[in-house]
Design a protein around this motif. Structure first.
Motif, PDB file in Angstrom:
ATOM      1  N   ALA A  96      52.577  42.303  41.907  1.00 15.32           N
ATOM      2  CA  ALA A  96      51.716  41.126  41.987  1.00 15.32           C
ATOM      3  C   ALA A  96      50.726  41.214  40.843  1.00 15.32           C
ATOM      4  CB  ALA A  96      50.981  41.083  43.325  1.00 15.32           C
ATOM      5  N   CYS A  97      50.361  40.064  40.285  1.00 14.90           N
ATOM      6  CA  CYS A  97      49.369  40.013  39.215  1.00 14.90           C
ATOM      7  C   CYS A  97      48.479  38.799  39.465  1.00 14.90           C
ATOM      8  CB  CYS A  97      50.047  39.914  37.849  1.00 14.90           C
ATOM      9  SG  CYS A  97      48.880  39.917  36.473  1.00 14.90           S
ATOM     10  N   VAL A  98      47.178  39.040  39.531  1.00 16.61           N
ATOM     11  CA  VAL A  98      46.233  37.960  39.828  1.00 16.61           C
ATOM     12  C   VAL A  98      45.019  38.046  38.918  1.00 16.61           C
ATOM     13  CG1 VAL A  98      46.926  37.822  42.253  1.00 16.61           C
ATOM     14  CG2 VAL A  98      45.031  39.298  41.590  1.00 16.61           C
ATOM     15  N   GLU A  99      44.300  36.943  38.838  1.00 12.87           N
ATOM     16  CA  GLU A  99      43.026  36.932  38.136  1.00 12.87           C
ATOM     17  C   GLU A  99      41.931  37.295  39.130  1.00 12.87           C
ATOM     18  OE1 GLU A  99      41.377  33.878  35.053  1.00 12.87           O
ATOM     19  OE2 GLU A  99      40.879  33.138  37.066  1.00 12.87           O
ATOM     20  N   ALA A 100      41.004  38.153  38.682  1.00 13.35           N
ATOM     21  CA  ALA A 100      39.903  38.560  39.554  1.00 13.35           C
ATOM     22  C   ALA A 100      38.706  38.990  38.709  1.00 13.35           C
ATOM     23  CB  ALA A 100      40.335  39.724  40.439  1.00 13.35           C
ATOM     24  N   ARG A 101      37.539  38.874  39.281  1.00 11.90           N
ATOM     25  CA  ARG A 101      36.353  39.426  38.628  1.00 11.90           C
ATOM     26  C   ARG A 101      36.404  40.934  38.858  1.00 11.90           C
ATOM     27  NH1 ARG A 101      30.695  37.321  40.495  1.00 11.90           N
ATOM     28  NH2 ARG A 101      32.073  35.571  40.737  1.00 11.90           N
ATOM     29  N   LEU A 102      36.420  41.704  37.783  1.00 12.34           N
ATOM     30  CA  LEU A 102      36.515  43.152  37.895  1.00 12.34           C
ATOM     31  C   LEU A 102      35.122  43.771  37.979  1.00 12.34           C
ATOM     32  CD1 LEU A 102      39.507  43.721  35.454  1.00 12.34           C
ATOM     33  CD2 LEU A 102      39.535  43.398  37.927  1.00 12.34           C
ATOM     34  N   ALA A 103      35.062  45.071  38.212  1.00 12.62           N
ATOM     35  CA  ALA A 103      33.807  45.750  38.516  1.00 12.62           C
ATOM     36  C   ALA A 103      32.779  45.715  37.386  1.00 12.62           C
ATOM     37  CB  ALA A 103      34.089  47.198  38.906  1.00 12.62           C
ATOM     38  N   HIS A 104      33.229  45.556  36.154  1.00 15.91           N
ATOM     39  CA  HIS A 104      32.304  45.505  35.018  1.00 15.91           C
ATOM     40  C   HIS A 104      32.827  44.478  34.021  1.00 15.91           C
ATOM     41  CE1 HIS A 104      30.162  46.806  31.391  1.00 15.91           C
ATOM     42  NE2 HIS A 104      29.255  47.262  32.246  1.00 15.91           N
ATOM     43  N   PRO A 105      31.958  43.725  33.366  1.00 16.93           N
ATOM     44  CA  PRO A 105      32.415  42.677  32.433  1.00 16.93           C
ATOM     45  C   PRO A 105      33.288  43.181  31.285  1.00 16.93           C
ATOM     46  CG  PRO A 105      30.079  42.414  32.907  1.00 16.93           C
ATOM     47  CD  PRO A 105      30.502  43.708  33.534  1.00 16.93           C
ATOM     48  N   SER A 106      33.181  44.461  30.928  1.00 17.89           N
ATOM     49  CA  SER A 106      33.994  45.002  29.833  1.00 17.89           C
ATOM     50  C   SER A 106      35.430  45.289  30.255  1.00 17.89           C
ATOM     51  CB  SER A 106      33.354  46.283  29.282  1.00 17.89           C
ATOM     52  OG  SER A 106      33.349  47.292  30.279  1.00 17.89           O
ATOM     53  N   LEU A 107      35.694  45.294  31.544  1.00 25.02           N
ATOM     54  CA  LEU A 107      37.051  45.558  32.043  1.00 25.02           C
ATOM     55  C   LEU A 107      37.873  44.283  31.982  1.00 25.02           C
ATOM     56  CD1 LEU A 107      36.193  47.747  35.146  1.00 25.02           C
ATOM     57  CD2 LEU A 107      37.073  48.519  32.935  1.00 25.02           C
ATOM     58  N   ARG A 108      39.065  44.410  31.428  1.00 27.26           N
ATOM     59  CA  ARG A 108      39.965  43.268  31.320  1.00 27.26           C
ATOM     60  C   ARG A 108      41.186  43.396  32.242  1.00 27.26           C
ATOM     61  NH1 ARG A 108      37.371  41.272  27.152  1.00 27.26           N
ATOM     62  NH2 ARG A 108      36.917  42.379  25.247  1.00 27.26           N
ATOM     63  N   VAL A 109      41.501  44.647  32.628  1.00 23.81           N
ATOM     64  CA  VAL A 109      42.703  44.922  33.416  1.00 23.81           C
ATOM     65  C   VAL A 109      42.412  46.057  34.394  1.00 23.81           C
ATOM     66  CG1 VAL A 109      45.160  45.570  33.330  1.00 23.81           C
ATOM     67  CG2 VAL A 109      44.111  44.444  31.359  1.00 23.81           C
ATOM     68  N   GLU A 110      42.997  45.964  35.583  1.00 23.29           N
ATOM     69  CA  GLU A 110      43.025  47.080  36.531  1.00 23.29           C
ATOM     70  C   GLU A 110      44.420  47.107  37.137  1.00 23.29           C
ATOM     71  OE1 GLU A 110      40.764  48.751  40.550  1.00 23.29           O
ATOM     72  OE2 GLU A 110      39.783  47.252  39.285  1.00 23.29           O
ATOM     73  N   ILE A 111      44.982  48.308  37.273  1.00 24.29           N
ATOM     74  CA  ILE A 111      46.343  48.447  37.789  1.00 24.29           C
ATOM     75  C   ILE A 111      46.385  49.529  38.849  1.00 24.29           C
ATOM     76  CG2 ILE A 111      48.771  48.952  37.240  1.00 24.29           C
ATOM     77  CD1 ILE A 111      48.185  48.054  34.350  1.00 24.29           C
ATOM     78  N   GLN A 112      47.044  49.222  39.965  1.00 25.49           N
ATOM     79  CA  GLN A 112      47.284  50.189  41.038  1.00 25.49           C
ATOM     80  C   GLN A 112      48.788  50.267  41.275  1.00 25.49           C
ATOM     81  OE1 GLN A 112      46.279  49.116  45.080  1.00 25.49           O
ATOM     82  NE2 GLN A 112      45.822  51.242  45.581  1.00 25.49           N
ATOM     83  N   VAL A 113      49.305  51.487  41.471  1.00 26.06           N
ATOM     84  CA  VAL A 113      50.727  51.643  41.771  1.00 26.06           C
ATOM     85  C   VAL A 113      50.922  52.560  42.980  1.00 26.06           C
ATOM     86  CG1 VAL A 113      51.425  51.272  39.358  1.00 26.06           C
ATOM     87  CG2 VAL A 113      51.126  53.614  40.210  1.00 26.06           C
ATOM     88  N   HIS A 114      52.081  52.380  43.605  1.00 25.57           N
ATOM     89  CA  HIS A 114      52.556  53.251  44.683  1.00 25.57           C
ATOM     90  C   HIS A 114      53.916  53.784  44.224  1.00 25.57           C
ATOM     91  CE1 HIS A 114      49.957  50.349  46.806  1.00 25.57           C
ATOM     92  NE2 HIS A 114      49.680  51.369  47.585  1.00 25.57           N
ATOM     93  N   ALA A 115      54.136  55.079  44.436  1.00 22.15           N
ATOM     94  CA  ALA A 115      55.412  55.697  44.081  1.00 22.15           C
ATOM     95  C   ALA A 115      55.948  56.457  45.282  1.00 22.15           C
ATOM     96  CB  ALA A 115      55.241  56.628  42.884  1.00 22.15           C
ATOM     97  N   VAL A 116      57.268  56.611  45.314  1.00 21.88           N
ATOM     98  CA  VAL A 116      57.924  57.280  46.445  1.00 21.88           C
ATOM     99  C   VAL A 116      59.034  58.168  45.928  1.00 21.88           C
ATOM    100  CG1 VAL A 116      59.413  56.871  48.448  1.00 21.88           C
ATOM    101  CG2 VAL A 116      57.443  55.421  48.074  1.00 21.88           C
TER     102      VAL A 116
END
Length: 118
Positions: A96-116
């Motif tokens: 999934a990829c969405v637009e969101a206000r991130l924790a700091h204005p300098s952040l442009r991307v945040e990514i979380q993954v799950h692996a198995v």
């Protein structure tokens, strides 16, 4: 065994795996270098994800799910250019990829993954 349902070059529509495997969940990762554009921040984040996955004893091919947050959805193609070169062909995760206000204005991307691993 990980089963990828309706995979394409970027992502799988769904990913399933046996319940007796080991699951690795990464927290949302952000770039250390916050001066870069979306492509640079994405590359930085993916390198961090590689390192964390290695420490956990898994790899890119074991990623079953990814969530990507962009501070500006207009940069979707820029992020995808880096993502598409990084994912393992034939082992693309559900995503999934969405637009969101991130924790700091300098952040442009945040990514979380799950692996198995099975």
């Amino acid at each position: 065994m990980i089963e990828r349902i309706e995979p394409n070059a970027r992502m799988s529509m769904a990913v399933s795996w046996p319940l007796n495997g080991r699951m690795v969940v990464l927290s949302g990762q952000v770039a250390d270098d916050r001066d870069g554009d979306v492509a640079a921040q994405t590359a930085d984040i993916l390198a961090k994800i590689d390192a964390l996955l290695t420490k956990a004893g898994v790899g890119r091919k074991d990623i079953v799910s990814a969530t990507i947050w962009l501070s500006d959805i207009a940069t979707f193609d820029e992020m995808n250019a880096v993502w598409d070169a990084w994912v393992v062909p034939g082992s693309t995760p559900a995503r999934a990829c969405v637009e969101a206000r991130l924790a700091h204005p300098s952040l442009r991307v945040e990514i979380q993954v799950h692996a198995v691993t099975a």
